[in-house]
Design an enzyme around this catalytic site. Structure first.
Site, PDB file in Angstrom:
ATOM      1  N   GLY A   9       0.804  -1.080  -0.033  1.00 17.90           N
ATOM      2  CA  GLY A   9      -0.059   0.035   0.138  1.00 17.90           C
ATOM      3  C   GLY A   9       0.859   1.235   0.036  1.00 17.90           C
ATOM      4  O   GLY A   9       1.728   1.415   1.150  1.00 17.90           O
ATOM      5  N   ALA A  10       0.813   1.884  -1.046  1.00 14.61           N
ATOM      6  CA  ALA A  10       1.589   3.127  -1.165  1.00 14.61           C
ATOM      7  C   ALA A  10       0.906   4.329  -1.072  1.00 14.61           C
ATOM      8  O   ALA A  10       1.111   5.504  -1.831  1.00 14.61           O
ATOM      9  CB  ALA A  10       2.492   3.090  -2.557  1.00 14.61           C
ATOM     10  N   ASP A  34       1.637  -1.179  -4.612  1.00 13.43           N
ATOM     11  CA  ASP A  34       0.497  -0.902  -4.701  1.00 13.43           C
ATOM     12  C   ASP A  34      -0.227  -1.388  -5.930  1.00 13.43           C
ATOM     13  O   ASP A  34       0.438  -1.665  -6.639  1.00 13.43           O
ATOM     14  CB  ASP A  34       0.468   0.822  -4.743  1.00 13.43           C
ATOM     15  N   ARG A  89     -10.460   6.349   6.741  1.00 14.04           N
ATOM     16  CA  ARG A  89     -11.871   6.743   6.922  1.00 14.04           C
ATOM     17  C   ARG A  89     -12.083   8.252   6.308  1.00 14.04           C
ATOM     18  O   ARG A  89     -11.139   9.016   6.050  1.00 14.04           O
ATOM     19  CB  ARG A  89     -11.979   7.009   8.556  1.00 14.04           C
ATOM     20  N   ASN A 102     -12.069  -3.353   3.354  1.00 14.11           N
ATOM     21  CA  ASN A 102     -10.694  -3.535   3.632  1.00 14.11           C
ATOM     22  C   ASN A 102     -10.686  -4.916   4.021  1.00 14.11           C
ATOM     23  O   ASN A 102      -9.416  -5.522   3.730  1.00 14.11           O
ATOM     24  CB  ASN A 102     -10.360  -2.709   4.833  1.00 14.11           C
ATOM     25  N   VAL A 125      -1.666  -2.744   9.608  1.00 14.15           N
ATOM     26  CA  VAL A 125      -2.088  -1.357  10.335  1.00 14.15           C
ATOM     27  C   VAL A 125      -3.619  -0.963   9.458  1.00 14.15           C
ATOM     28  O   VAL A 125      -4.327   0.040  10.102  1.00 14.15           O
ATOM     29  CB  VAL A 125      -1.019  -0.395   9.945  1.00 14.15           C
ATOM     30  N   ASN A 127      -7.306  -0.481   8.819  1.00 13.48           N
ATOM     31  CA  ASN A 127      -8.167  -0.562   9.617  1.00 13.48           C
ATOM     32  C   ASN A 127      -9.490  -1.269   9.320  1.00 13.48           C
ATOM     33  O   ASN A 127      -9.810  -1.291   8.019  1.00 13.48           O
ATOM     34  CB  ASN A 127      -8.809   1.011  10.019  1.00 13.48           C
ATOM     35  N   ARG A 158      -0.195   9.412  21.260  1.00  7.79           N
ATOM     36  CA  ARG A 158      -1.247  10.565  21.137  1.00  7.79           C
ATOM     37  C   ARG A 158      -1.600  10.948  22.641  1.00  7.79           C
ATOM     38  O   ARG A 158      -1.496  11.973  22.902  1.00  7.79           O
ATOM     39  CB  ARG A 158      -2.516  10.221  20.557  1.00  7.79           C
ATOM     40  N   HIS A 182      -8.533  -0.465  19.101  1.00  2.18           N
ATOM     41  CA  HIS A 182      -8.047   0.636  18.643  1.00  2.18           C
ATOM     42  C   HIS A 182      -9.251   1.365  18.109  1.00  2.18           C
ATOM     43  O   HIS A 182      -9.804   1.502  17.077  1.00  2.18           O
ATOM     44  CB  HIS A 182      -7.214   0.561  17.321  1.00  2.18           C
TER      45      HIS A 182
HETATM   46  N1  APR Z   1      -2.710  -4.231  -2.692  1.00  2.00           N
HETATM   47  C1  APR Z   1      -2.047  -3.095  -2.598  1.00  2.00           C
HETATM   48  N2  APR Z   1      -2.450  -1.748  -2.188  1.00  2.00           N
HETATM   49  C2  APR Z   1      -3.731  -1.626  -2.280  1.00  2.00           C
HETATM   50  C3  APR Z   1      -4.611  -2.522  -2.281  1.00  2.00           C
HETATM   51  C4  APR Z   1      -4.230  -3.785  -2.666  1.00  2.00           C
HETATM   52  N3  APR Z   1      -5.214  -5.092  -2.992  1.00  2.00           N
HETATM   53  N4  APR Z   1      -5.913  -2.050  -2.432  1.00  2.00           N
HETATM   54  C5  APR Z   1      -5.814  -0.726  -2.133  1.00  2.00           C
HETATM   55  N5  APR Z   1      -4.476  -0.514  -2.075  1.00  2.00           N
HETATM   56  C6  APR Z   1      -3.917   0.947  -1.658  1.00  2.00           C
HETATM   57  C7  APR Z   1      -4.567   2.058  -2.503  1.00  2.00           C
HETATM   58  O1  APR Z   1      -4.229   1.857  -3.888  1.00  2.00           O
HETATM   59  C8  APR Z   1      -3.904   3.130  -2.002  1.00  2.00           C
HETATM   60  O2  APR Z   1      -2.695   3.822  -2.309  1.00  2.00           O
HETATM   61  O3  APR Z   1      -3.825   1.279  -0.491  1.00  2.00           O
HETATM   62  C9  APR Z   1      -3.507   2.609  -0.323  1.00  2.00           C
HETATM   63  C10 APR Z   1      -4.185   3.311   0.635  1.00  2.00           C
HETATM   64  O4  APR Z   1      -3.707   4.493   0.531  1.00  2.00           O
HETATM   65  P1  APR Z   1      -4.598   5.891   1.187  1.00  2.00           P
HETATM   66  O5  APR Z   1      -5.719   5.939   0.598  1.00  2.00           O
HETATM   67  O6  APR Z   1      -3.655   6.923   1.346  1.00  2.00           O
HETATM   68  O7  APR Z   1      -4.863   5.411   2.650  1.00  2.00           O
HETATM   69  P2  APR Z   1      -3.638   5.732   3.869  1.00  2.00           P
HETATM   70  O8  APR Z   1      -4.064   6.889   4.618  1.00  2.00           O
HETATM   71  O9  APR Z   1      -2.366   4.959   3.692  1.00  2.00           O
HETATM   72  O10 APR Z   1      -4.231   4.430   5.193  1.00  2.00           O
HETATM   73  C11 APR Z   1      -4.268   2.934   4.738  1.00  2.00           C
HETATM   74  O11 APR Z   1      -4.495   2.604   7.036  1.00  2.00           O
HETATM   75  O12 APR Z   1      -4.518   3.859   9.033  1.00  2.00           O
HETATM   76  C12 APR Z   1      -5.278   2.978   8.145  1.00  2.00           C
HETATM   77  O13 APR Z   1      -7.497   3.351   8.102  1.00  2.00           O
HETATM   78  C13 APR Z   1      -6.249   3.666   7.259  1.00  2.00           C
HETATM   79  O14 APR Z   1      -7.109   1.444   6.381  1.00  2.00           O
HETATM   80  C14 APR Z   1      -6.224   2.559   6.249  1.00  2.00           C
HETATM   81  C15 APR Z   1      -5.018   2.253   5.686  1.00  2.00           C
END
Ligand code: APR
Length: 316
Positions: A9-10, A34, A89, A102, A125, A127, A158, A182
Protein backbone atom coordinates in the site's frame (compact mmCIF):
# COMPACT_ATOMS: atom_id res chain seq x y z
CA UNK A 1 22.41 -11.17 5.18
CA UNK A 2 20.96 -7.76 4.43
CA UNK A 3 17.52 -7.07 5.76
CA UNK A 4 14.47 -6.54 3.61
CA UNK A 5 11.12 -5.01 4.50
CA UNK A 6 8.01 -4.68 2.36
CA UNK A 7 5.29 -2.07 2.76
CA UNK A 8 2.06 -3.04 0.99
CA UNK A 9 0.00 0.00 0.00
CA UNK A 10 1.72 3.16 -1.24
CA UNK A 11 -0.85 5.64 0.02
CA UNK A 12 -0.11 8.22 2.71
CA UNK A 13 0.49 5.68 5.47
CA UNK A 14 2.51 3.26 3.36
CA UNK A 15 4.72 5.82 1.66
CA UNK A 16 5.62 7.63 4.89
CA UNK A 17 6.32 4.27 6.54
CA UNK A 18 8.62 3.31 3.65
CA UNK A 19 10.43 6.62 3.92
CA UNK A 20 10.96 6.26 7.68
CA UNK A 21 12.17 2.68 7.29
CA UNK A 22 14.61 3.71 4.56
CA UNK A 23 15.93 6.63 6.61
CA UNK A 24 16.78 4.29 9.50
CA UNK A 25 19.42 2.94 7.10
CA UNK A 26 19.25 -0.54 8.62
CA UNK A 27 17.73 -2.35 5.62
CA UNK A 28 19.24 -3.32 2.27
CA UNK A 29 15.90 -2.91 0.60
CA UNK A 30 12.50 -1.38 1.29
CA UNK A 31 9.90 -2.69 -1.18
CA UNK A 32 6.83 -0.49 -1.62
CA UNK A 33 3.85 -1.97 -3.46
CA UNK A 34 0.44 -0.79 -4.61
CA UNK A 35 -2.17 -1.75 -7.17
CA UNK A 36 -1.96 1.68 -8.83
CA UNK A 37 0.18 1.58 -11.95
CA UNK A 38 3.42 3.52 -11.57
CA UNK A 39 2.69 5.04 -8.16
CA UNK A 40 5.01 2.87 -6.06
CA UNK A 41 7.78 3.11 -8.68
CA UNK A 42 7.43 6.89 -8.81
CA UNK A 43 7.51 7.23 -5.03
CA UNK A 44 10.49 4.87 -4.82
CA UNK A 45 12.42 6.85 -7.39
CA UNK A 46 11.64 10.07 -5.54
CA UNK A 47 12.74 8.57 -2.18
CA UNK A 48 15.93 7.13 -3.69
CA UNK A 49 16.81 10.59 -4.93
CA UNK A 50 16.68 11.82 -1.32
CA UNK A 51 19.44 9.36 -0.32
CA UNK A 52 22.38 11.65 -1.05
CA UNK A 53 20.75 14.44 0.95
CA UNK A 54 19.60 12.41 3.93
CA UNK A 55 22.65 10.16 3.74
CA UNK A 56 21.19 6.66 3.73
CA UNK A 57 22.07 3.69 1.51
CA UNK A 58 18.87 1.62 1.74
CA UNK A 59 17.32 1.18 -1.71
CA UNK A 60 13.60 1.63 -2.17
CA UNK A 61 11.98 -0.53 -4.84
CA UNK A 62 8.47 0.36 -6.02
CA UNK A 63 6.32 -2.37 -7.55
CA UNK A 64 2.79 -2.40 -8.92
CA UNK A 65 0.98 -5.62 -8.07
CA UNK A 66 -2.07 -7.25 -9.64
CA UNK A 67 -5.00 -8.75 -7.79
CA UNK A 68 -3.91 -12.24 -8.88
CA UNK A 69 -0.52 -11.77 -7.30
CA UNK A 70 1.32 -10.37 -10.32
CA UNK A 71 4.46 -8.59 -9.15
CA UNK A 72 4.52 -10.19 -5.69
CA UNK A 73 7.84 -11.96 -6.47
CA UNK A 74 9.35 -8.63 -5.42
CA UNK A 75 8.51 -9.30 -1.76
CA UNK A 76 10.35 -12.65 -1.65
CA UNK A 77 12.77 -12.88 1.27
CA UNK A 78 11.19 -10.04 3.25
CA UNK A 79 11.90 -10.22 6.97
CA UNK A 80 8.90 -8.01 7.71
CA UNK A 81 5.83 -7.00 5.72
CA UNK A 82 3.79 -4.00 6.82
CA UNK A 83 0.22 -4.07 5.47
CA UNK A 84 -1.22 -0.58 4.91
CA UNK A 85 -3.47 -1.42 1.95
CA UNK A 86 -7.07 -0.36 2.33
CA UNK A 87 -9.33 2.64 2.50
CA UNK A 88 -8.93 5.30 5.18
CA UNK A 89 -11.83 6.94 7.02
CA UNK A 90 -13.73 10.04 5.97
CA UNK A 91 -15.12 12.51 8.53
CA UNK A 92 -17.96 10.96 10.52
CA UNK A 93 -16.93 7.37 9.74
CA UNK A 94 -15.85 4.91 12.41
CA UNK A 95 -13.00 2.51 11.68
CA UNK A 96 -15.59 -0.26 11.75
CA UNK A 97 -17.30 1.24 8.68
CA UNK A 98 -14.25 0.10 6.71
CA UNK A 99 -14.60 -3.54 7.78
CA UNK A 100 -16.05 -5.13 4.66
CA UNK A 101 -14.18 -3.23 2.00
CA UNK A 102 -10.81 -3.53 3.74
CA UNK A 103 -11.35 -7.19 4.60
CA UNK A 104 -11.41 -8.03 0.88
CA UNK A 105 -8.18 -6.12 0.32
CA UNK A 106 -6.36 -7.47 3.38
CA UNK A 107 -7.35 -11.07 2.65
CA UNK A 108 -6.00 -10.87 -0.87
CA UNK A 109 -2.78 -9.18 0.30
CA UNK A 110 -2.31 -11.74 3.11
CA UNK A 111 -2.72 -14.68 0.75
CA UNK A 112 0.00 -13.29 -1.46
CA UNK A 113 2.28 -12.67 1.50
CA UNK A 114 1.83 -16.30 2.57
CA UNK A 115 2.75 -17.42 -0.93
CA UNK A 116 5.72 -15.17 -1.60
CA UNK A 117 7.15 -14.34 1.84
CA UNK A 118 6.22 -17.39 3.94
CA UNK A 119 8.78 -16.59 6.64
CA UNK A 120 7.95 -12.92 7.12
CA UNK A 121 6.66 -11.26 10.25
CA UNK A 122 3.48 -9.39 9.31
CA UNK A 123 2.52 -6.05 10.86
CA UNK A 124 -1.02 -4.96 10.01
CA UNK A 125 -2.12 -1.33 10.16
CA UNK A 126 -5.16 -1.31 7.85
CA UNK A 127 -8.35 -0.49 9.74
CA UNK A 128 -10.25 -1.66 11.66
CA UNK A 129 -6.88 -2.96 12.80
CA UNK A 130 -7.92 -5.43 15.50
CA UNK A 131 -10.11 -7.24 12.97
CA UNK A 132 -7.70 -6.89 10.03
CA UNK A 133 -4.92 -8.40 12.14
CA UNK A 134 -7.09 -11.42 12.98
CA UNK A 135 -8.00 -11.75 9.30
CA UNK A 136 -4.38 -11.53 8.15
CA UNK A 137 -3.47 -14.36 10.53
CA UNK A 138 -6.37 -16.46 9.22
CA UNK A 139 -5.53 -15.81 5.59
CA UNK A 140 -1.78 -16.38 5.95
CA UNK A 141 -2.13 -19.27 8.39
CA UNK A 142 1.11 -17.97 9.93
CA UNK A 143 1.76 -18.75 13.59
CA UNK A 144 -0.04 -16.15 15.70
CA UNK A 145 3.18 -14.68 17.08
CA UNK A 146 4.22 -13.76 13.52
CA UNK A 147 1.17 -11.58 12.83
CA UNK A 148 0.38 -8.53 14.93
CA UNK A 149 -1.15 -5.11 14.54
CA UNK A 150 -0.24 -1.48 15.08
CA UNK A 151 -2.41 0.56 17.39
CA UNK A 152 -1.01 0.91 20.89
CA UNK A 153 2.25 2.59 19.93
CA UNK A 154 0.25 5.27 18.12
CA UNK A 155 -2.47 5.66 20.75
CA UNK A 156 0.18 5.84 23.46
CA UNK A 157 2.04 8.51 21.50
CA UNK A 158 -1.16 10.54 21.17
CA UNK A 159 -1.83 10.21 24.90
CA UNK A 160 1.78 11.12 25.69
CA UNK A 161 1.68 14.18 23.43
CA UNK A 162 -1.54 15.45 25.05
CA UNK A 163 -0.15 14.96 28.56
CA UNK A 164 3.09 16.74 27.64
CA UNK A 165 1.21 19.66 26.08
CA UNK A 166 -1.18 19.95 29.02
CA UNK A 167 1.63 20.04 31.59
CA UNK A 168 4.04 21.97 29.32
CA UNK A 169 6.79 19.37 29.79
CA UNK A 170 8.98 17.64 27.19
CA UNK A 171 7.43 14.52 25.68
CA UNK A 172 10.37 12.54 26.95
CA UNK A 173 9.36 13.27 30.55
CA UNK A 174 6.10 11.44 30.02
CA UNK A 175 5.51 7.70 30.19
CA UNK A 176 2.01 6.67 29.16
CA UNK A 177 0.19 3.57 28.02
CA UNK A 178 -2.93 2.57 26.11
CA UNK A 179 -4.28 -0.95 25.76
CA UNK A 180 -7.49 -2.52 24.42
CA UNK A 181 -8.93 -1.95 20.98
CA UNK A 182 -8.00 0.71 18.42
CA UNK A 183 -11.50 2.12 18.65
CA UNK A 184 -14.33 2.77 21.06
CA UNK A 185 -13.05 0.26 23.61
CA UNK A 186 -9.53 1.67 23.70
CA UNK A 187 -8.17 1.56 27.26
CA UNK A 188 -5.82 4.42 28.08
CA UNK A 189 -4.14 3.39 31.34
CA UNK A 190 -3.68 6.42 33.62
CA UNK A 191 -2.31 4.22 36.43
CA UNK A 192 0.70 3.55 34.22
CA UNK A 193 1.26 7.21 33.33
CA UNK A 194 4.05 9.16 34.95
CA UNK A 195 5.73 12.51 34.41
CA UNK A 196 9.38 12.52 35.45
CA UNK A 197 8.53 9.48 37.53
CA UNK A 198 5.59 11.12 39.34
CA UNK A 199 2.15 9.55 38.97
CA UNK A 200 -0.09 11.51 36.61
CA UNK A 201 -2.82 11.44 39.28
CA UNK A 202 -0.58 13.61 41.52
CA UNK A 203 -0.28 16.23 38.79
CA UNK A 204 -3.72 16.53 37.26
CA UNK A 205 -7.26 16.34 38.66
CA UNK A 206 -9.27 13.23 37.75
CA UNK A 207 -11.59 15.19 35.41
CA UNK A 208 -8.64 16.52 33.43
CA UNK A 209 -7.15 13.03 33.12
CA UNK A 210 -10.51 11.76 31.92
CA UNK A 211 -10.58 14.53 29.32
CA UNK A 212 -7.16 13.41 28.03
CA UNK A 213 -8.34 9.79 27.99
CA UNK A 214 -11.36 10.72 25.87
CA UNK A 215 -9.22 12.80 23.53
CA UNK A 216 -6.84 9.86 23.10
CA UNK A 217 -9.72 7.52 22.27
CA UNK A 218 -10.88 10.03 19.63
CA UNK A 219 -7.36 10.88 18.50
CA UNK A 220 -7.74 9.44 15.01
CA UNK A 221 -11.16 11.00 14.45
CA UNK A 222 -9.84 14.40 15.52
CA UNK A 223 -7.26 14.30 12.71
CA UNK A 224 -9.77 12.94 10.17
CA UNK A 225 -12.19 15.78 10.98
CA UNK A 226 -9.49 18.36 10.29
CA UNK A 227 -8.04 16.74 7.17
CA UNK A 228 -11.48 16.01 5.69
CA UNK A 229 -9.88 13.71 3.12
CA UNK A 230 -8.01 10.73 4.50
CA UNK A 231 -6.68 9.92 7.93
CA UNK A 232 -3.54 10.42 9.99
CA UNK A 233 -0.22 9.08 8.76
CA UNK A 234 2.77 10.86 10.32
CA UNK A 235 2.37 9.44 13.82
CA UNK A 236 0.91 6.15 12.53
CA UNK A 237 3.87 5.57 10.19
CA UNK A 238 6.32 6.42 12.97
CA UNK A 239 4.64 3.74 15.09
CA UNK A 240 4.64 1.06 12.39
CA UNK A 241 8.25 1.76 11.41
CA UNK A 242 9.39 1.47 15.07
CA UNK A 243 7.68 -1.89 15.33
CA UNK A 244 9.32 -3.19 12.14
CA UNK A 245 12.68 -1.95 13.45
CA UNK A 246 12.19 -3.84 16.73
CA UNK A 247 11.59 -7.01 14.69
CA UNK A 248 14.62 -6.78 12.41
CA UNK A 249 16.90 -5.72 15.23
CA UNK A 250 15.47 -8.51 17.41
CA UNK A 251 15.46 -5.82 20.08
CA UNK A 252 13.15 -7.35 22.67
CA UNK A 253 11.51 -3.94 23.09
CA UNK A 254 8.23 -4.03 25.01
CA UNK A 255 5.61 -2.14 23.00
CA UNK A 256 1.83 -1.93 23.16
CA UNK A 257 0.61 -3.79 20.05
CA UNK A 258 -2.38 -5.77 18.85
CA UNK A 259 -1.21 -9.29 19.74
CA UNK A 260 -2.78 -12.70 20.18
CA UNK A 261 -3.78 -13.01 23.82
CA UNK A 262 -4.30 -16.45 25.25
CA UNK A 263 -4.53 -16.53 29.03
CA UNK A 264 -2.95 -13.20 29.95
CA UNK A 265 -5.19 -11.01 32.11
CA UNK A 266 -7.60 -13.96 32.19
CA UNK A 267 -8.46 -13.27 28.53
CA UNK A 268 -8.40 -16.09 26.01
CA UNK A 269 -8.12 -16.43 22.25
CA UNK A 270 -8.39 -12.93 20.83
CA UNK A 271 -6.23 -10.29 19.10
CA UNK A 272 -6.11 -7.37 21.53
CA UNK A 273 -4.00 -4.34 22.38
CA UNK A 274 -1.55 -5.41 25.08
CA UNK A 275 2.11 -4.88 25.84
CA UNK A 276 4.37 -7.41 24.18
CA UNK A 277 8.03 -8.07 23.75
CA UNK A 278 8.98 -7.77 20.07
CA UNK A 279 11.77 -9.62 18.31
CA UNK A 280 12.79 -11.49 15.17
CA UNK A 281 9.96 -14.00 15.56
CA UNK A 282 7.38 -11.23 15.99
CA UNK A 283 5.80 -11.43 19.42
CA UNK A 284 8.23 -13.04 21.87
CA UNK A 285 5.69 -12.82 24.66
CA UNK A 286 2.75 -10.84 25.91
CA UNK A 287 3.75 -8.88 28.99
CA UNK A 288 1.20 -8.61 31.78
CA UNK A 289 1.40 -5.78 34.28
CA UNK A 290 -0.67 -4.38 37.12
CA UNK A 291 -3.89 -2.60 36.17
CA UNK A 292 -6.53 -1.04 38.39
CA UNK A 293 -9.85 -2.90 38.61
CA UNK A 294 -11.47 -0.34 36.31
CA UNK A 295 -8.69 -0.64 33.72
CA UNK A 296 -8.82 -4.43 33.82
CA UNK A 297 -12.60 -4.34 33.41
CA UNK A 298 -12.09 -2.02 30.41
CA UNK A 299 -9.59 -4.43 28.87
CA UNK A 300 -11.98 -7.35 29.30
CA UNK A 301 -14.79 -5.34 27.76
CA UNK A 302 -12.51 -4.49 24.81
CA UNK A 303 -11.65 -8.17 24.43
CA UNK A 304 -15.31 -9.16 24.17
CA UNK A 305 -16.09 -6.33 21.75
CA UNK A 306 -13.28 -7.25 19.35
CA UNK A 307 -13.82 -10.98 19.79
CA UNK A 308 -17.34 -10.66 18.37
CA UNK A 309 -16.10 -8.70 15.35
CA UNK A 310 -13.06 -10.92 14.82
CA UNK A 311 -15.35 -13.93 14.55
CA UNK A 312 -17.14 -12.18 11.66
CA UNK A 313 -14.00 -11.66 9.57
CA UNK A 314 -13.68 -15.37 8.81
CA UNK A 315 -16.61 -14.93 6.41
CA UNK A 316 -15.43 -11.71 4.77
N1 APR B 1 -2.83 -4.09 -2.68
C1 APR B 1 -1.98 -3.05 -2.48
N2 APR B 1 -2.41 -1.80 -2.26
C2 APR B 1 -3.73 -1.58 -2.26
C3 APR B 1 -4.67 -2.60 -2.45
C4 APR B 1 -4.17 -3.91 -2.67
N3 APR B 1 -4.98 -4.93 -2.87
N4 APR B 1 -5.90 -2.05 -2.38
C5 APR B 1 -5.75 -0.74 -2.16
N5 APR B 1 -4.43 -0.44 -2.08
C6 APR B 1 -3.80 0.84 -1.89
C7 APR B 1 -4.51 2.01 -2.58
O1 APR B 1 -4.28 2.00 -3.98
C8 APR B 1 -3.89 3.22 -1.87
O2 APR B 1 -2.75 3.70 -2.56
O3 APR B 1 -3.79 1.23 -0.53
C9 APR B 1 -3.47 2.64 -0.51
C10 APR B 1 -4.18 3.30 0.66
O4 APR B 1 -3.71 4.59 0.73
P1 APR B 1 -4.56 5.84 1.25
O5 APR B 1 -5.89 5.86 0.57
O6 APR B 1 -3.68 7.03 1.17
O7 APR B 1 -4.85 5.47 2.79
P2 APR B 1 -3.80 5.61 4.02
O8 APR B 1 -3.98 6.92 4.69
O9 APR B 1 -2.47 5.22 3.55
O10 APR B 1 -4.38 4.50 5.02
C11 APR B 1 -4.23 3.13 4.75
O11 APR B 1 -4.24 2.57 7.09
O12 APR B 1 -4.70 3.86 9.00
C12 APR B 1 -5.19 2.94 8.07
O13 APR B 1 -7.54 3.46 8.06
C13 APR B 1 -6.35 3.51 7.30
O14 APR B 1 -7.08 1.45 6.36
C14 APR B 1 -6.37 2.64 6.08
C15 APR B 1 -4.89 2.32 5.85
Amino acid sequence: MGKKVTVVGAGFYGSTTAQRLAEYDIFDTVVLTDIIDGKPAGLALDMNQSRPIEGFETKIVGVTTGTNGEGYEAIEGSDVVVVTAGLPRKPGMSRMDLLEVNAKIVRQVAENIAKYAPNAVVIVVSNPVDEMTALAQLATQFPKNRVFGQAGVLDTARFTNSIAETLAVPVKSVKALTLGSHGDTMVPVPSRCTVDGKPLSDLLPAEKIEELVVRTRNGGAEVVALLKTGSAYYAPSAAAARMAKAVVEDSGAVLPVCAWVDGEYGINGVYLGVEAQIGAEGIKKVVEDKLTDTELAGLKEAAEAVRAKQADVANL
